[in-house]
Write a protein that holds these residues in place. Structure first.
Motif, PDB file in Angstrom:
ATOM      1  N   GLY A 174       0.828  -1.213   0.000  1.00  0.00           N
ATOM      2  CA  GLY A 174       0.000   0.000   0.000  1.00  0.00           C
ATOM      3  C   GLY A 174       0.858   1.257   0.000  1.00  0.00           C
ATOM      4  N   LEU A 175       1.869   1.252   0.818  1.00  0.00           N
ATOM      5  CA  LEU A 175       2.774   2.421   0.868  1.00  0.00           C
ATOM      6  C   LEU A 175       3.457   2.616  -0.483  1.00  0.00           C
ATOM      7  N   ARG A 176       3.860   1.522  -1.074  1.00  0.00           N
ATOM      8  CA  ARG A 176       4.538   1.616  -2.369  1.00  0.00           C
ATOM      9  C   ARG A 176       3.584   2.147  -3.434  1.00  0.00           C
ATOM     10  N   ALA A 177       2.321   1.722  -3.313  1.00  0.00           N
ATOM     11  CA  ALA A 177       1.327   2.184  -4.287  1.00  0.00           C
ATOM     12  C   ALA A 177       1.171   3.701  -4.216  1.00  0.00           C
ATOM     13  N   GLN A 178       1.485   4.252  -3.050  1.00  0.00           N
ATOM     14  CA  GLN A 178       1.398   5.711  -2.906  1.00  0.00           C
ATOM     15  C   GLN A 178       2.688   6.392  -3.378  1.00  0.00           C
ATOM     16  N   GLY A 179       3.628   5.598  -3.843  1.00  0.00           N
ATOM     17  CA  GLY A 179       4.834   6.206  -4.417  1.00  0.00           C
ATOM     18  C   GLY A 179       6.036   6.216  -3.507  1.00  0.00           C
ATOM     19  N   PHE A 180       5.919   5.580  -2.357  1.00  0.00           N
ATOM     20  CA  PHE A 180       7.057   5.558  -1.445  1.00  0.00           C
ATOM     21  C   PHE A 180       7.940   4.356  -1.738  1.00  0.00           C
ATOM     22  N   ASP A 181       9.214   4.599  -1.743  1.00  0.00           N
ATOM     23  CA  ASP A 181      10.173   3.547  -2.067  1.00  0.00           C
ATOM     24  C   ASP A 181      11.000   3.246  -0.819  1.00  0.00           C
ATOM     25  N   PHE A 182      11.156   1.961  -0.510  1.00  0.00           N
ATOM     26  CA  PHE A 182      11.952   1.595   0.671  1.00  0.00           C
ATOM     27  C   PHE A 182      12.392   0.138   0.542  1.00  0.00           C
ATOM     28  N   TYR A 183      13.131  -0.313   1.523  1.00  0.00           N
ATOM     29  CA  TYR A 183      13.766  -1.621   1.486  1.00  0.00           C
ATOM     30  C   TYR A 183      13.005  -2.595   2.375  1.00  0.00           C
ATOM     31  N   ASP A 184      12.663  -3.782   1.862  1.00  0.00           N
ATOM     32  CA  ASP A 184      12.075  -4.827   2.705  1.00  0.00           C
ATOM     33  C   ASP A 184      13.153  -5.437   3.573  1.00  0.00           C
ATOM     34  N   TRP A 185      12.950  -5.376   4.891  1.00  0.00           N
ATOM     35  CA  TRP A 185      13.982  -5.885   5.793  1.00  0.00           C
ATOM     36  C   TRP A 185      13.512  -7.214   6.383  1.00  0.00           C
ATOM     37  N   GLY A 186      13.515  -8.207   5.566  1.00  0.00           N
ATOM     38  CA  GLY A 186      12.979  -9.488   6.011  1.00  0.00           C
ATOM     39  C   GLY A 186      11.465  -9.407   6.055  1.00  0.00           C
ATOM     40  N   PRO A 187      10.812 -10.513   6.326  1.00  0.00           N
ATOM     41  CA  PRO A 187       9.344 -10.554   6.323  1.00  0.00           C
ATOM     42  C   PRO A 187       8.767  -9.705   7.466  1.00  0.00           C
ATOM     43  N   GLY A 188       7.825  -8.856   7.144  1.00  0.00           N
ATOM     44  CA  GLY A 188       7.143  -8.088   8.179  1.00  0.00           C
ATOM     45  C   GLY A 188       7.860  -6.845   8.647  1.00  0.00           C
ATOM     46  N   GLU A 189       9.004  -6.533   8.010  1.00  0.00           N
ATOM     47  CA  GLU A 189       9.724  -5.329   8.396  1.00  0.00           C
ATOM     48  C   GLU A 189      10.149  -4.534   7.159  1.00  0.00           C
ATOM     49  N   ALA A 190      10.212  -3.229   7.355  1.00  0.00           N
ATOM     50  CA  ALA A 190      10.695  -2.368   6.280  1.00  0.00           C
ATOM     51  C   ALA A 190      11.729  -1.407   6.862  1.00  0.00           C
ATOM     52  N   ARG A 191      12.704  -1.045   6.024  1.00  0.00           N
ATOM     53  CA  ARG A 191      13.684  -0.046   6.455  1.00  0.00           C
ATOM     54  C   ARG A 191      13.453   1.228   5.666  1.00  0.00           C
ATOM     55  N   LEU A 192      13.348   2.341   6.388  1.00  0.00           N
ATOM     56  CA  LEU A 192      13.209   3.659   5.766  1.00  0.00           C
ATOM     57  C   LEU A 192      14.438   4.464   6.134  1.00  0.00           C
ATOM     58  N   VAL A 193      15.100   5.023   5.152  1.00  0.00           N
ATOM     59  CA  VAL A 193      16.274   5.846   5.428  1.00  0.00           C
ATOM     60  C   VAL A 193      16.014   7.259   4.921  1.00  0.00           C
ATOM     61  N   VAL A 194      16.266   8.216   5.798  1.00  0.00           N
ATOM     62  CA  VAL A 194      16.115   9.608   5.388  1.00  0.00           C
ATOM     63  C   VAL A 194      17.488  10.140   4.977  1.00  0.00           C
ATOM     64  N   SER A 195      17.522  10.842   3.859  1.00  0.00           N
ATOM     65  CA  SER A 195      18.794  11.371   3.357  1.00  0.00           C
ATOM     66  C   SER A 195      18.950  12.839   3.754  1.00  0.00           C
TER      67      SER A 195
END
Lengths: 339, 339, 339, 339
Positions: free
Chosen positions: C296-317
């Motif tokens: 769902g988040l990706r569908a809104q245009g957000f890009d991030f890394y899947d950190w194993g099942p059930g987790e996501a990593r978001l990095v702010v630059s």
């Protein structure tokens, strides 16, 4: 079979060594925890008249290359003769053990180096980060061509090393022959002359599969114990190696064997006269012979190594006596003058 | 002295091996050019019922690490058990010989691996350039805790390796005990099951200082000959190593010794009962003992290795007979049930 | 494009860095002989309030692994967290640069280590020649999960290292974020706490391709200059790297960028609430999300890394401002409580 | 400043390269996952008229040594000229990357090799396990003395390599100057002539910090991707390197730059006449000058490298035009005949 002059590696094992193996054939602690291994430091300290650390290893290549790894970091170099065993006969082991240090090749008559030979190599290398810098020198005694360093000659090299901040290794695969020929003590030609580590060879001189790596700079030994294990060189039943070394040192078997082989080579040298490529001091004789002459000697049953075109190498082993050698001396004498 | 159960490395050498050393004590070609070394390929090909290439080396660590270097490039990894000898007991030799390949540690009861254990390690590694990728698997048979692989268990691992494009090594430091316990042929549990290279141990089993590195994938042997030399492992008088191996294989001395040691361990296992940490198949017995109990056994003259708190390791050697072992079995039995 | 939270490596270069590149685009001496490179030691000594030696390198992996090679011999080991970048994300570079030293894996919440975590690894290793021994510790600050060490926490680790004779490395790929979060000086969390060498990262924080390797133990720098060349890391036109570092340090651009990224991550953390896997201190946010939520988040245009099942990593630059981040914070908030 | 002839490494960056850096300054995937990096294979395949794999690396040393590691196992050797950059100017990087392979030094006028020069090295090496065996040849084009290989000369070397089972590497740090001088296509002097891997230099020719490693034997590229990462050479923001290479290849900037520098060197060569140590084909001029003459030139503001006693090296950079060079040509002409 006594007519074989191909290599001292081919010779059998001295009876005292075999006896020692049998004696060591008792239950004891594995690796180097046994009572024989524990005696090495003390026994070789006596022999060298100073406190040393001594490790058994199964080959001269292993001894040499553990020594180089102890003396030279991976990003530096070791100056040695162009014809040194470490350069030509160890299948790249120096590079393996040092993680890629560079051998820097010096010239010198009969594979023997002088301070000038060594300095010439170093002085041609700009001291910047683009060029690998020398950190150590390795000399072979007796040399690959059977020449021997006098103690003062080693002192001169040792002084150069100290002045430049380098370390000094001696490859003594034929150390017994060298000491016998020089008529010096083991101490005079090693640590007293500035040698940090010695590869003390026994296998060519009557041992089965034990050489000693002798640290005069004893601070280098602990890391080398780890490198020895890491190289797969820590034999499970090390007592059989330690026992060999102790047997060779006991009653100066090593020195007697070295003298005997040298004496045999002197017989051949006398017969060879003008055919000698190098002066003969230890147990190797390099001979000028034509292909026909070499074939003729072989036809008489003598076995030896062709050393490039027109040259032959004859090596006398510890167990060859005058009666074994005289026939070859006579056959060489019968060749007459070289063409 | 017969009360020592510390390590099979501490045991003496089998008489047939000593006899072979004496027989090899003749002049012959150096390195591996002698008549004994030349017989290894043929003799081990017979034993394994397929054409193999076999090299002598002086230690099991050397055998294992030459094998890993043949199977895995420097930038890749080898999956092995967390308690494998290559991980814990070789002083970093695998990293040295492979030039830095990574050991990837799998879990498994009694240091024994299943395809699932191995796949679990691999499947957790994303296949990108940031992660080291597995290229080989190494299993130990008998394992570090004395468990033994049945042929079908190795087949399952071999199948996984083939499916993934990996190579398979077997550390057989106690291969004799493993084969004796499994009641299979050497072929069934090695190449027929997908093993590419075997470290075939003799030293713990009556040898002095010779192990065999056996290539079922014979194409890997030539480069390994170079690596062996480069590691300082090419002994000058290799005939003494080759002769040991031939003596151990002759008349199946290796298998008889393995069976004898296993039988001894079975005696101890029977006495130990509920104190056993692992089922006993080969010649090692892991025992639950309190510190007081261990001290009590030692006070009776039994020597063994403390395996962490509350555990002891007892190893039976090839030369220990029932009369040597019974006293320890009785002493263990007298301890009663573990607290 | 401002909706990308995949990695700070993907961010563009800070304008001050680009300006510095243009300024460095003049004729000057090659390698590190130019006027920019020569200013590094002085400028970073000011920043760290002590005399340091500082080398530019093109990657964080290179910085880390040159540091490890300076601190740990080939036959020893480095204790680090199981999830450390050097263990999991550098393709075996630590093993390459150290010539096969072993990484020894410690546990610790959020990839952060305590003295107890480190000691637990070391204390399980018998101090004999069969086991690789630790010689150094490497910690990551900020950690791989965005946690930050307070100065007193590093002091405790530094004390342990000194007591055991080990050296201490800090992987500061996100050092700016760590210092900004801890509110300390660069000195307090490095050399004053016992750190010997710091990998000071700039690339994730606005640089193009220059990281600094900072030696507080300045005696290690000369050999590292040789290792840097030997690794092919001595760029011909090093002035372009030195200039980047100088530009990042000038006017504390590095710190401002670190603060900005941290502030952005704090916005996301506030929105995430109970979904946070780890507390958020630096610029990384680890989030519990179901596969559907991630989609769902990706569908809104957000890009991030899947950190194993059930987790996501978001990095702010460094270059993402509140307006760039707020939409993602809102979208996370809209997910509601985790299931 | 335009009077500097010290090194083409000192020259500034071509405007097209700077423009490409600015263009690449957008958010994109890290490492080599970006759109610029992904275009390299295709673009260089066009240039070389065959399917190649191309990797960016930040230095020529890295390119050369990754190539050698791909072509030569640790236990083997690489034949190169005694004055090759890999032997003298890379700080031991070839030994590091290959894990200790040996460089085997050939003689040849002007650092240029013929098949006979190469065969002479190999033929002196007995093919046994004691001697490291050659597995690859590395030639430099243009050579370290500015000589250039014609395609047929490379074909002859390629044929020798194929006949002996060796691989062939070309160090093309000045490949642009070589191709410009030979008037051939890039294909003719590389893969069509038997070259397996080319280090294609851009930094000396207008790039900032990107060289291309071009695999004609594309099967070698995958392992090299891993070696590149393992060496710490996989830059986080690789797009800035890829963009440089693409800019240099676009509109044949590389070739135009090479031609310009060659033309400048030709001006100097005309002036130098009998003072030339080597014929001048590329952008380097080696000049016989006395110490006084060298001092005199320097007093006029010309900067250059002393190449041992009595010789000077002048290098023309891509950005030096006739007006920049004419003053030096005139000053050389004014020296008159060499003494």
């Amino acid at each position: 079979m006594a007519m074989r002059f191909f290599s001292d590696n081919a010779a059998p094992v001295h009876p005292a060594v075999f006896a020692a193996l049998a004696e060591a054939d008792a239950l004891d602690t594995a690796y180097d925890g046994d009572r024989w291994s524990k005696r090495l430091d003390g026994r070789l300290s006596e022999l060298f008249e100073t406190s040393v650390r001594a490790l058994w290893v199964p080959t001269g290549t292993a001894a040499n290359c553990l020594a180089l790894a102890a003396l030279c970091p991976p990003y530096a170099g070791v100056i040695c003769h162009r014809d040194a065993h470490i350069q030509n006969d160890e299948g790249g082991a120096p590079e393996f053990y040092t993680h890629g240090a560079k051998l820097m090749l010096a010239e010198g008559e009969g594979a023997k180096l002088t301070p000038a030979d060594i300095a010439a190599v170093a002085d041609a290398i700009p001291n910047d980060v683009h060029r690998v810098q020398p950190h150590a020198v390795s000399i072979t005694n007796a040399t690959e061509y059977g020449l021997v360093y006098r103690p003062d000659e080693v002192v001169a090299i040792g002084d150069l090393c100290r002045a430049r901040g380098w370390r000094l290794h001696m490859d003594g695969a034929r150390f017994a022959n060298a000491v016998a020929a020089a008529g010096c003590t083991p101490a005079e030609v090693t640590w007293r002359a500035g040698v940090d580590v010695l590869s003390f060879g026994f296998v060519k001189n009557g041992g089965m599969d034990a050489e000693a790596l002798v640290f005069f700079d004893t601070g280098l030994a602990d890391a080398t114990l780890r490198r020895r294990k890491r190289a797969g060189l820590l034999l499970s039943k090390g007592r059989y190696l330690a026992a060999q070394i102790l047997a060779m040192v006991e009653d100066d078997v090593w020195l007697a064997n070295g003298r005997a082989a040298n004496a045999g080579a002197a017989l051949l040298a006398d017969a060879a006269g003008a055919r000698l490529v190098h002066p003969v001091a230890a147990n190797e004789v390099f001979l000028r012979v034509s292909a026909d002459e070499a074939a003729g000697l072989r036809a008489q049953g003598f076995d030896f190594y062709d050393w490039g075109p027109g040259e032959a190498r004859l090596v006398v082993s510890w167990n060859q006596r005058e009666a074994d050698i005289r026939p070859l001396a006579d056959a060489i004498g019968a060749l007459g003058s070289p063409s």
